[in-house]
Design a protein around this motif. Structure first.
Motif, PDB file in Angstrom:
ATOM      1  N   GLN A 207      33.455  31.083  12.424  1.00 48.33           N
ATOM      2  CA  GLN A 207      33.219  29.935  11.558  1.00 48.33           C
ATOM      3  C   GLN A 207      32.255  28.968  12.246  1.00 48.33           C
ATOM      4  O   GLN A 207      31.944  29.113  13.430  1.00 48.33           O
ATOM      5  CB  GLN A 207      34.536  29.227  11.235  1.00 48.33           C
ATOM      6  N   SER A 208      31.798  27.977  11.463  1.00 49.69           N
ATOM      7  CA  SER A 208      30.845  27.009  12.006  1.00 49.69           C
ATOM      8  C   SER A 208      31.393  25.597  11.883  1.00 49.69           C
ATOM      9  O   SER A 208      32.228  25.307  11.025  1.00 49.69           O
ATOM     10  CB  SER A 208      29.502  27.107  11.265  1.00 49.69           C
ATOM     11  N   SER A 209      30.922  24.733  12.753  1.00 48.88           N
ATOM     12  CA  SER A 209      31.308  23.329  12.722  1.00 48.88           C
ATOM     13  C   SER A 209      30.106  22.477  13.103  1.00 48.88           C
ATOM     14  O   SER A 209      29.341  22.835  14.002  1.00 48.88           O
ATOM     15  CB  SER A 209      32.467  23.076  13.695  1.00 48.88           C
ATOM     16  N   ASP A 210      29.960  21.348  12.388  1.00 45.89           N
ATOM     17  CA  ASP A 210      28.842  20.453  12.674  1.00 45.89           C
ATOM     18  C   ASP A 210      29.249  19.030  12.317  1.00 45.89           C
ATOM     19  O   ASP A 210      30.118  18.817  11.466  1.00 45.89           O
ATOM     20  CB  ASP A 210      27.604  20.874  11.875  1.00 45.89           C
ATOM     21  N   ASN A 211      28.636  18.063  12.939  1.00 43.43           N
ATOM     22  CA  ASN A 211      28.969  16.665  12.676  1.00 43.43           C
ATOM     23  C   ASN A 211      28.499  16.198  11.304  1.00 43.43           C
ATOM     24  O   ASN A 211      29.030  15.229  10.756  1.00 43.43           O
ATOM     25  CB  ASN A 211      28.360  15.758  13.753  1.00 43.43           C
ATOM     26  N   CYS A 212      27.524  16.890  10.736  1.00 42.20           N
ATOM     27  CA  CYS A 212      26.984  16.446   9.440  1.00 42.20           C
ATOM     28  C   CYS A 212      27.200  17.489   8.348  1.00 42.20           C
ATOM     29  O   CYS A 212      28.070  17.351   7.506  1.00 42.20           O
ATOM     30  CB  CYS A 212      25.493  16.139   9.573  1.00 42.20           C
ATOM     31  N   SER A 213      26.429  18.548   8.410  1.00 37.02           N
ATOM     32  CA  SER A 213      26.437  19.509   7.310  1.00 37.02           C
ATOM     33  C   SER A 213      27.153  20.790   7.710  1.00 37.02           C
ATOM     34  O   SER A 213      27.484  20.996   8.876  1.00 37.02           O
ATOM     35  CB  SER A 213      24.992  19.831   6.904  1.00 37.02           C
ATOM     36  N   VAL A 214      27.364  21.639   6.737  1.00 38.45           N
ATOM     37  CA  VAL A 214      27.872  22.978   7.012  1.00 38.45           C
ATOM     38  C   VAL A 214      26.722  23.792   7.563  1.00 38.45           C
ATOM     39  O   VAL A 214      25.719  24.009   6.890  1.00 38.45           O
ATOM     40  CB  VAL A 214      28.431  23.639   5.742  1.00 38.45           C
ATOM     41  N   ALA A 215      26.852  24.210   8.804  1.00 41.59           N
ATOM     42  CA  ALA A 215      25.762  24.926   9.460  1.00 41.59           C
ATOM     43  C   ALA A 215      25.721  26.380   8.988  1.00 41.59           C
ATOM     44  O   ALA A 215      26.744  26.990   8.687  1.00 41.59           O
ATOM     45  CB  ALA A 215      25.932  24.858  10.970  1.00 41.59           C
ATOM     46  N   GLU A 216      24.531  26.919   8.936  1.00 42.60           N
ATOM     47  CA  GLU A 216      24.331  28.297   8.487  1.00 42.60           C
ATOM     48  C   GLU A 216      24.511  29.261   9.654  1.00 42.60           C
ATOM     49  O   GLU A 216      23.913  29.095  10.715  1.00 42.60           O
ATOM     50  CB  GLU A 216      22.927  28.452   7.910  1.00 42.60           C
ATOM     51  N   LEU A 217      25.358  30.271   9.431  1.00 39.86           N
ATOM     52  CA  LEU A 217      25.598  31.305  10.430  1.00 39.86           C
ATOM     53  C   LEU A 217      24.911  32.597  10.019  1.00 39.86           C
ATOM     54  O   LEU A 217      24.949  32.986   8.848  1.00 39.86           O
ATOM     55  CB  LEU A 217      27.090  31.565  10.592  1.00 39.86           C
ATOM     56  N   SER A 218      24.295  33.277  10.970  1.00 40.25           N
ATOM     57  CA  SER A 218      23.699  34.582  10.694  1.00 40.25           C
ATOM     58  C   SER A 218      23.875  35.465  11.915  1.00 40.25           C
ATOM     59  O   SER A 218      24.008  34.977  13.045  1.00 40.25           O
ATOM     60  CB  SER A 218      22.216  34.444  10.347  1.00 40.25           C
ATOM     61  N   ALA A 219      23.914  36.772  11.691  1.00 43.81           N
ATOM     62  CA  ALA A 219      24.118  37.724  12.782  1.00 43.81           C
ATOM     63  C   ALA A 219      23.030  38.784  12.747  1.00 43.81           C
ATOM     64  O   ALA A 219      22.478  39.104  11.688  1.00 43.81           O
ATOM     65  CB  ALA A 219      25.491  38.374  12.686  1.00 43.81           C
ATOM     66  N   ASP A 220      22.724  39.336  13.921  1.00 41.71           N
ATOM     67  CA  ASP A 220      21.706  40.383  13.993  1.00 41.71           C
ATOM     68  C   ASP A 220      22.293  41.779  13.820  1.00 41.71           C
ATOM     69  O   ASP A 220      21.558  42.769  13.867  1.00 41.71           O
ATOM     70  CB  ASP A 220      20.933  40.294  15.308  1.00 41.71           C
ATOM     71  N   GLN A 221      23.612  41.874  13.627  1.00 33.82           N
ATOM     72  CA  GLN A 221      24.267  43.152  13.343  1.00 33.82           C
ATOM     73  C   GLN A 221      25.166  42.973  12.126  1.00 33.82           C
ATOM     74  O   GLN A 221      25.506  41.851  11.748  1.00 33.82           O
ATOM     75  CB  GLN A 221      25.090  43.631  14.542  1.00 33.82           C
ATOM     76  N   ILE A 222      25.560  44.106  11.525  1.00 33.42           N
ATOM     77  CA  ILE A 222      26.339  44.073  10.292  1.00 33.42           C
ATOM     78  C   ILE A 222      27.807  44.343  10.598  1.00 33.42           C
ATOM     79  O   ILE A 222      28.142  45.353  11.235  1.00 33.42           O
ATOM     80  CB  ILE A 222      25.815  45.100   9.282  1.00 33.42           C
ATOM     81  N   ASN A 223      28.658  43.441  10.152  1.00 34.93           N
ATOM     82  CA  ASN A 223      30.098  43.618  10.283  1.00 34.93           C
ATOM     83  C   ASN A 223      30.529  44.804   9.417  1.00 34.93           C
ATOM     84  O   ASN A 223      30.247  44.855   8.222  1.00 34.93           O
ATOM     85  CB  ASN A 223      30.802  42.342   9.831  1.00 34.93           C
ATOM     86  N   GLY A 224      31.225  45.768  10.021  1.00 30.80           N
ATOM     87  CA  GLY A 224      31.661  46.944   9.281  1.00 30.80           C
ATOM     88  C   GLY A 224      30.666  48.083   9.297  1.00 30.80           C
ATOM     89  O   GLY A 224      30.864  49.085   8.606  1.00 30.80           O
ATOM     90  N   ASP A 225      29.610  47.959  10.097  1.00 34.95           N
ATOM     91  CA  ASP A 225      28.608  49.009  10.189  1.00 34.95           C
ATOM     92  C   ASP A 225      29.059  50.094  11.172  1.00 34.95           C
ATOM     93  O   ASP A 225      30.054  49.934  11.882  1.00 34.95           O
ATOM     94  CB  ASP A 225      27.277  48.405  10.635  1.00 34.95           C
ATOM     95  N   PHE A 226      28.310  51.188  11.213  1.00 31.96           N
ATOM     96  CA  PHE A 226      28.576  52.278  12.158  1.00 31.96           C
ATOM     97  C   PHE A 226      27.870  51.944  13.466  1.00 31.96           C
ATOM     98  O   PHE A 226      26.678  51.639  13.480  1.00 31.96           O
ATOM     99  CB  PHE A 226      28.057  53.610  11.608  1.00 31.96           C
ATOM    100  N   TYR A 227      28.619  52.003  14.573  1.00 28.71           N
ATOM    101  CA  TYR A 227      28.051  51.680  15.874  1.00 28.71           C
ATOM    102  C   TYR A 227      28.090  52.908  16.776  1.00 28.71           C
ATOM    103  O   TYR A 227      29.121  53.565  16.890  1.00 28.71           O
ATOM    104  CB  TYR A 227      28.803  50.510  16.516  1.00 28.71           C
ATOM    105  N   PRO A 228      26.974  53.250  17.409  1.00 30.62           N
ATOM    106  CA  PRO A 228      26.917  54.466  18.227  1.00 30.62           C
ATOM    107  C   PRO A 228      27.625  54.290  19.562  1.00 30.62           C
ATOM    108  O   PRO A 228      27.928  53.169  19.992  1.00 30.62           O
ATOM    109  CB  PRO A 228      25.399  54.657  18.436  1.00 30.62           C
TER     110      PRO A 228
END
Length: 251
Positions: free
Chosen positions: A110-131
């Motif tokens: 989750q994210s937390s910020d003093n003002c706005s809801v901050a945008e979170l992004s990831a460079d990998q996919i949750n639930g993907d196949f990992y070698p």
């Protein structure tokens, strides 16, 4: 009429954990050759100002209807870094027995910020196949003011599946070669398969070798690219030919 003591533009940084801040200035005023009828300002000194730029507008009118207007800017800066909450700990799993990796899922941070809801992004996919191996998952967070941060965790997939022989003799029983106390023996190539990749197949004896009369155990070993191994063996039986002196028959 003239507006006097007009404040210059104001810029300041909001306090930690806040998204607004009080801003004060020396109050402006107006003067006229006759008399001032009205004077107004959109924000009073000491008012709370949000993050961003706000225009403070001033207007004044004299008793004869002549008017003037002016303004200055109040810029409140947010320099507080947003926070990534509940980042997953490093994950260690075994690969699937029929694949060189596995599907991995985790609880989204989750994210937390003093003002706005901050945008979170990831460079990998949750639930993907990992070698098999280590994959680093990095989350990036960005708030409306452009403040950003990153945090990472690792996914380690381990290959624990041993390779399997797909072709290996069950055992060979033959007679000795004519005039020899043994025989040259050949067999089909020994093969194996693995969920990842077979590295080496080695045997204690090679096809086509000469074997002495008796029982010889032929041992094979297959190792995959991650060091998992399987051992297999079979027996080569050699039977010596001889003549039965009582019956005169070959045995």
């Amino acid at each position: 009429p003239m507006i006097i003591r007009l404040p210059a533009d104001i810029s300041l940084v909001v306090g930690e954990g806040d998204c607004t801040t009080p801003v004060s200035w020396v109050a402006p005023d107006s003067q006229d050759n006759c008399a001032i009828e009205s004077f107004s300002i959109s924000h009073n000194s000491g008012s709370e100002f949000p993050v961003g730029t706000t225009t403070v507008e001033i207007s004044t009118t004299d008793i004869h209807g002549n008017s003037s207007a002016a303004s200055f800017l109040v810029t409140v800066l947010d320099e507080e870094i947003p926070v990534i909450l509940s980042l997953p700990a490093d994950i260690s799993v075994s690969s699937d027995s029929d694949a060189c990796g596995t599907t991995v899922t985790w609880i989204e941070p989750q994210s937390s910020d003093n003002c706005s809801v901050a945008e979170l992004s990831a460079d990998q996919i949750n639930g993907d196949f990992y070698p098999v191996g280590i994959t680093v998952v990095t989350y990036s967070i960005l708030d409306a003011s452009g403040n950003s941060d990153e945090a990472s965790f690792a996914i380690e997939v381990t290959d624990t599946t041993a390779p399997e022989f797909t072709e290996i003799p069950l055992g060979i029983q033959i007679n000795t070669d004519l005039g020899q106390c043994g025989a040259s023996v050949t067999w089909n190539p020994v093969t194996a398969e693995d969920n990842c990749e077979v590295d080496t197949i080695s045997g204690s004896h090679s096809s086509g070798m000469f074997f002495n009369t008796g029982v010889t155990t032929v041992e094979y070993q297959v190792i995959d690219i991650h060091g998992n191994q399987t051992d297999g063996w079979w027996r080569r039986l050699k039977r010596q030919a001889y003549r039965d002196t009582k019956t005169g028959r070959d045995a």
